[in-house]
Design a protein around this motif. Structure first.
Motif, PDB file in Angstrom:
ATOM      1  N   SER A   1       0.858  -1.186   0.000  1.00  0.00           N
ATOM      2  CA  SER A   1       0.000   0.000   0.000  1.00  0.00           C
ATOM      3  C   SER A   1       0.889   1.229   0.000  1.00  0.00           C
ATOM      4  CB  SER A   1      -0.932   0.005   1.207  1.00  0.00           C
ATOM      5  OG  SER A   1      -0.184   0.030   2.402  1.00  0.00           O
ATOM      6  N   GLY A   2       0.282   2.381  -0.282  1.00  0.00           N
ATOM      7  CA  GLY A   2       1.012   3.637  -0.178  1.00  0.00           C
ATOM      8  C   GLY A   2       1.395   4.277  -1.497  1.00  0.00           C
ATOM      9  N   GLY A   3       1.109   3.605  -2.599  1.00  0.00           N
ATOM     10  CA  GLY A   3       1.424   4.203  -3.882  1.00  0.00           C
ATOM     11  C   GLY A   3       0.488   5.346  -4.216  1.00  0.00           C
ATOM     12  N   GLY A   4       0.801   6.042  -5.306  1.00  0.00           N
ATOM     13  CA  GLY A   4      -0.055   7.141  -5.727  1.00  0.00           C
ATOM     14  C   GLY A   4       0.656   8.059  -6.691  1.00  0.00           C
ATOM     15  N   LEU A   5       0.044   9.216  -6.896  1.00  0.00           N
ATOM     16  CA  LEU A   5       0.584  10.245  -7.781  1.00  0.00           C
ATOM     17  C   LEU A   5       1.258  11.317  -6.938  1.00  0.00           C
ATOM     18  CD1 LEU A   5       0.797  11.665 -10.557  1.00  0.00           C
ATOM     19  CD2 LEU A   5      -1.471  12.651 -10.082  1.00  0.00           C
TER      20      LEU A   5
ATOM     21  N   ALA B   1       7.166  -4.222   6.215  1.00  0.00           N
ATOM     22  CA  ALA B   1       8.350  -3.569   5.682  1.00  0.00           C
ATOM     23  C   ALA B   1       7.918  -2.276   4.995  1.00  0.00           C
ATOM     24  CB  ALA B   1       9.065  -4.478   4.690  1.00  0.00           C
ATOM     25  N   TYR B   2       8.865  -1.352   4.888  1.00  0.00           N
ATOM     26  CA  TYR B   2       8.555  -0.031   4.342  1.00  0.00           C
ATOM     27  C   TYR B   2       9.599   0.363   3.306  1.00  0.00           C
ATOM     28  CZ  TYR B   2       5.893   0.085   8.694  1.00  0.00           C
ATOM     29  OH  TYR B   2       5.045  -0.215   9.728  1.00  0.00           O
TER      30      TYR B   2
ATOM     31  N   ALA C   1       2.682  -5.339   4.098  1.00  0.00           N
ATOM     32  CA  ALA C   1       2.199  -6.063   5.264  1.00  0.00           C
ATOM     33  C   ALA C   1       2.164  -7.556   4.985  1.00  0.00           C
ATOM     34  CB  ALA C   1       0.801  -5.567   5.632  1.00  0.00           C
ATOM     35  N   ALA C   2       2.800  -8.324   5.859  1.00  0.00           N
ATOM     36  CA  ALA C   2       2.874  -9.770   5.692  1.00  0.00           C
ATOM     37  C   ALA C   2       1.913 -10.461   6.647  1.00  0.00           C
ATOM     38  CB  ALA C   2       4.293 -10.247   5.950  1.00  0.00           C
ATOM     39  N   SER C   3       1.401 -11.586   6.189  1.00  0.00           N
ATOM     40  CA  SER C   3       0.548 -12.402   7.053  1.00  0.00           C
ATOM     41  C   SER C   3       0.734 -13.869   6.699  1.00  0.00           C
ATOM     42  CB  SER C   3      -0.926 -12.004   6.901  1.00  0.00           C
ATOM     43  OG  SER C   3      -1.360 -12.181   5.564  1.00  0.00           O
ATOM     44  N   GLY C   4       0.604 -14.714   7.716  1.00  0.00           N
ATOM     45  CA  GLY C   4       0.677 -16.149   7.474  1.00  0.00           C
ATOM     46  C   GLY C   4       2.063 -16.701   7.261  1.00  0.00           C
ATOM     47  N   ILE C   5       3.088 -15.873   7.405  1.00  0.00           N
ATOM     48  CA  ILE C   5       4.467 -16.351   7.278  1.00  0.00           C
ATOM     49  C   ILE C   5       5.261 -15.856   8.490  1.00  0.00           C
ATOM     50  CG2 ILE C   5       4.393 -16.404   4.766  1.00  0.00           C
ATOM     51  CD1 ILE C   5       6.021 -13.823   4.716  1.00  0.00           C
ATOM     52  N   ASN C   6       6.382 -16.519   8.761  1.00  0.00           N
ATOM     53  CA  ASN C   6       7.271 -16.093   9.843  1.00  0.00           C
ATOM     54  C   ASN C   6       8.146 -14.963   9.308  1.00  0.00           C
ATOM     55  OD1 ASN C   6       8.843 -15.822  12.066  1.00  0.00           O
ATOM     56  ND2 ASN C   6       9.715 -17.888  12.010  1.00  0.00           N
ATOM     57  N   PHE C   7       7.589 -13.784   9.304  1.00  0.00           N
ATOM     58  CA  PHE C   7       8.184 -12.637   8.615  1.00  0.00           C
ATOM     59  C   PHE C   7       9.616 -12.364   9.066  1.00  0.00           C
ATOM     60  CE2 PHE C   7       8.005  -8.901   6.125  1.00  0.00           C
ATOM     61  CZ  PHE C   7       8.512  -7.832   6.861  1.00  0.00           C
ATOM     62  N   ASN C   8       9.902 -12.613  10.329  1.00  0.00           N
ATOM     63  CA  ASN C   8      11.213 -12.260  10.897  1.00  0.00           C
ATOM     64  C   ASN C   8      12.384 -12.884  10.153  1.00  0.00           C
ATOM     65  OD1 ASN C   8       9.497 -11.213  12.745  1.00  0.00           O
ATOM     66  ND2 ASN C   8      10.358 -12.283  14.514  1.00  0.00           N
TER      67      ASN C   8
ATOM     68  N   GLN D   1       0.955  -7.844  -4.767  1.00  0.00           N
ATOM     69  CA  GLN D   1       0.245  -7.586  -6.013  1.00  0.00           C
ATOM     70  C   GLN D   1       0.767  -6.350  -6.729  1.00  0.00           C
ATOM     71  OE1 GLN D   1      -0.758  -6.658  -3.084  1.00  0.00           O
ATOM     72  NE2 GLN D   1      -1.562  -4.586  -3.328  1.00  0.00           N
ATOM     73  N   GLY D   2       1.569  -5.542  -6.055  1.00  0.00           N
ATOM     74  CA  GLY D   2       2.130  -4.334  -6.646  1.00  0.00           C
ATOM     75  C   GLY D   2       1.311  -3.103  -6.334  1.00  0.00           C
TER      76      GLY D   2
END
Length: 115
Positions: free
Chosen positions: A7-11, A78-79, A23-30, A107-108
């Protein structure tokens, strides 16, 4: 369930800033290294920035000094902070999390830099 959501894209105008989130979910992101790739129209996807599971970072030359990759493992996020944006930064930005043979993509999110 999609493991990664950007998220966070734009013009934004040249010289402006944006912050992308992954944003991650369902995985051991660390334990995953996180990469931000981008793909401009008519061009191949390129690696813009990387942050390892231990926090080491690396940047593609054209974004050094302008982009900052970071992660908050407590938030499984992540950012990519992008400053002093240029028209050539226009692209779809993809988040990628990789650990050995586990490889997930978001998804981009579209970033357009134009006046």
């Amino acid at each position: 369930q999609v493991p990664l959501v950007e998220s966070g894209g734009g013009l934004v105008q040249p010289g402006g800033s944006l912050r992308l989130s992954c944003a991650a979910s369902g995985i051991n992101f660390n334990i995953y290294n996180v990469n931000w790739y981008r793909q401009a129209p008519g061009k191949e996807r390129e690696l813009a920035a990387t942050i390892t599971s231990t926090g080491s970072t690396n940047y593609e030359n054209s974004v050094k000094g302008r982009f900052t990759i970071s992660r908050d493992n407590a938030k499984n996020t992540a950012y990519l902070q992008m400053n002093n944006l240029k028209p050539e930064d226009t692209a779809v930005y993809y988040c990628n999390a990789r650990f050995i043979r586990n490889d997930y993509w978001g998804q981009g999110t579209q970033v357009t830099v134009s006046s």
